[in-house]
Structures are given as structure tokens and as C-alpha cells.
Design a protein around this motif. Structure first.
Motif, mmCIF file in Angstrom:
data_model
loop_
_atom_site.group_PDB
_atom_site.id
_atom_site.type_symbol
_atom_site.label_atom_id
_atom_site.label_comp_id
_atom_site.label_asym_id
_atom_site.label_seq_id
_atom_site.Cartn_x
_atom_site.Cartn_y
_atom_site.Cartn_z
ATOM 1 N N TYR A 65 0.899 -1.198 0.048
ATOM 2 C CA TYR A 65 0.136 0.034 0.077
ATOM 3 C C TYR A 65 0.779 1.148 0.021
ATOM 4 O O TYR A 65 0.803 2.298 -0.846
ATOM 5 N N THR A 66 1.966 1.180 0.716
ATOM 6 C CA THR A 66 2.840 2.404 0.920
ATOM 7 C C THR A 66 3.284 2.608 -0.399
ATOM 8 O O THR A 66 3.654 3.735 -0.725
ATOM 9 N N GLN A 67 4.054 1.442 -0.838
ATOM 10 C CA GLN A 67 4.637 1.518 -2.018
ATOM 11 C C GLN A 67 3.762 2.220 -3.395
ATOM 12 O O GLN A 67 4.170 3.273 -4.095
ATOM 13 N N THR A 68 2.523 1.867 -3.044
ATOM 14 C CA THR A 68 1.652 2.266 -4.096
ATOM 15 C C THR A 68 1.241 3.963 -4.116
ATOM 16 O O THR A 68 1.243 4.742 -4.985
ATOM 17 N N PRO A 72 6.151 7.984 -6.045
ATOM 18 C CA PRO A 72 7.122 9.319 -6.699
ATOM 19 C C PRO A 72 8.134 9.532 -5.535
ATOM 20 O O PRO A 72 9.154 9.729 -5.867
ATOM 21 N N VAL A 73 7.568 9.660 -4.217
ATOM 22 C CA VAL A 73 8.556 9.920 -3.365
ATOM 23 C C VAL A 73 9.784 9.026 -3.078
ATOM 24 O O VAL A 73 11.043 9.246 -3.116
ATOM 25 N N LEU A 74 9.117 7.837 -3.052
ATOM 26 C CA LEU A 74 10.014 6.590 -2.602
ATOM 27 C C LEU A 74 11.084 6.342 -3.951
ATOM 28 O O LEU A 74 12.367 6.283 -3.659
ATOM 29 N N ASP A 75 10.604 6.628 -5.213
ATOM 30 C CA ASP A 75 11.617 6.811 -6.334
ATOM 31 C C ASP A 75 12.643 7.848 -6.065
ATOM 32 O O ASP A 75 13.833 7.517 -6.298
ATOM 33 N N ILE A 76 12.279 9.039 -5.592
ATOM 34 C CA ILE A 76 13.279 10.222 -5.454
ATOM 35 C C ILE A 76 14.219 9.740 -4.394
ATOM 36 O O ILE A 76 15.611 10.031 -4.520
ATOM 37 N N PHE A 83 8.159 -7.087 -4.025
ATOM 38 C CA PHE A 83 6.898 -7.981 -4.648
ATOM 39 C C PHE A 83 6.729 -9.080 -4.008
ATOM 40 O O PHE A 83 5.744 -9.804 -4.516
ATOM 41 N N HIS A 84 7.406 -9.406 -3.016
ATOM 42 C CA HIS A 84 6.862 -10.722 -2.384
ATOM 43 C C HIS A 84 7.309 -10.681 -0.766
ATOM 44 O O HIS A 84 8.468 -9.872 -0.738
#
Length: 105
Positions: A65-68, A72-76, A83-84
Motif C-alpha cells: 500500500y505504501t509503495q503504491t 513518486p517520493v520513494l523513487d526520488i 514484490f513478495h
């Protein structure tokens, strides 16, 4: 490590790092895990030892959920997606890219 990363983040944000912030980081992120276990209410922590505790505490569903929502912030910030559930708990695999934060303005 915490101080170097803080300096990078302040530079990235175009902010001046105040000496009082540096002093606080030095005094509060180099505690021993032994000290933290004896004094539960202290503000001193071994930040390096605790940096990835969230990988044990959060459920895989919460991480997804957090990744979703925060992608954008996590990418920066250089966070890698998992994924598992096994990938989440595998501490031999870092979920953070080793990167230098450079100002973008």
C-alpha cells in the motif's frame, strides 16, 4: 552515516544545516543497542541498527500500500519496490539504492 545523509538531504532541499541539528544527530544516533534495551525511554538510539526494523514490523500488505501511494517520493529517495513477503524480510538484499542526493533546482 546519519550525519552525512542529513547533510545531503539539507543540500538537496537547498537548506542550511544548523550546528544544533548536527550536534543532536551526533548525540542521539550513536547509542549502543545495549543502552537502548536497558533504557526504553531514552532518545538515544543506534540508528544504523534500527534503520530497517520496519521490514519486520510492517505487514507485506502495508508495504505494498505504501509503495503504491508514495511511489513518486520513494523513487526520488531511492527505495526499491518489493514484490513478495520473502523479499521484504531478506536483509541480505538492501531496499535502498546507495545514491547521492543532488539539488534539483
Amino acid at each position: 552515516m546519519a550525519l552525512a545523509k542529513t547533510r545531503e538531504l539539507y543540500s538537496f532541499l537547498g537548506m542550511v544545516l544548523d550546528q544544533s541539528v548536527e550536534d543532536w544527530i551526533i548525540n542521539n544516533t550513536r547509542g549502543s543497542s545495549d543502552l537502548s534495551s536497558r533504557h526504553k525511554f531514552t532518545t538515544v538510539r543506534d540508528s544504523a541498527a534500527n534503520a530497517e526494523n520496519w521490514r519486520l514490523k510492517l505487514s507485506f500488505d502495508m508495504v505494498v500500500y505504501t509503495q503504491t501511494v508514495c511511489q513518486p517520493v520513494l523513487d526520488i529517495l531511492g527505495y526499491k519496490k518489493v514484490f513478495h513477503p520473502k523479499e521484504l524480510r531478506n536483509f541480505s538484499h538492501s531496499l535502498v539504492e546507495d545514491r547521492m542526493f543532488l539539488p534539483f533546482f
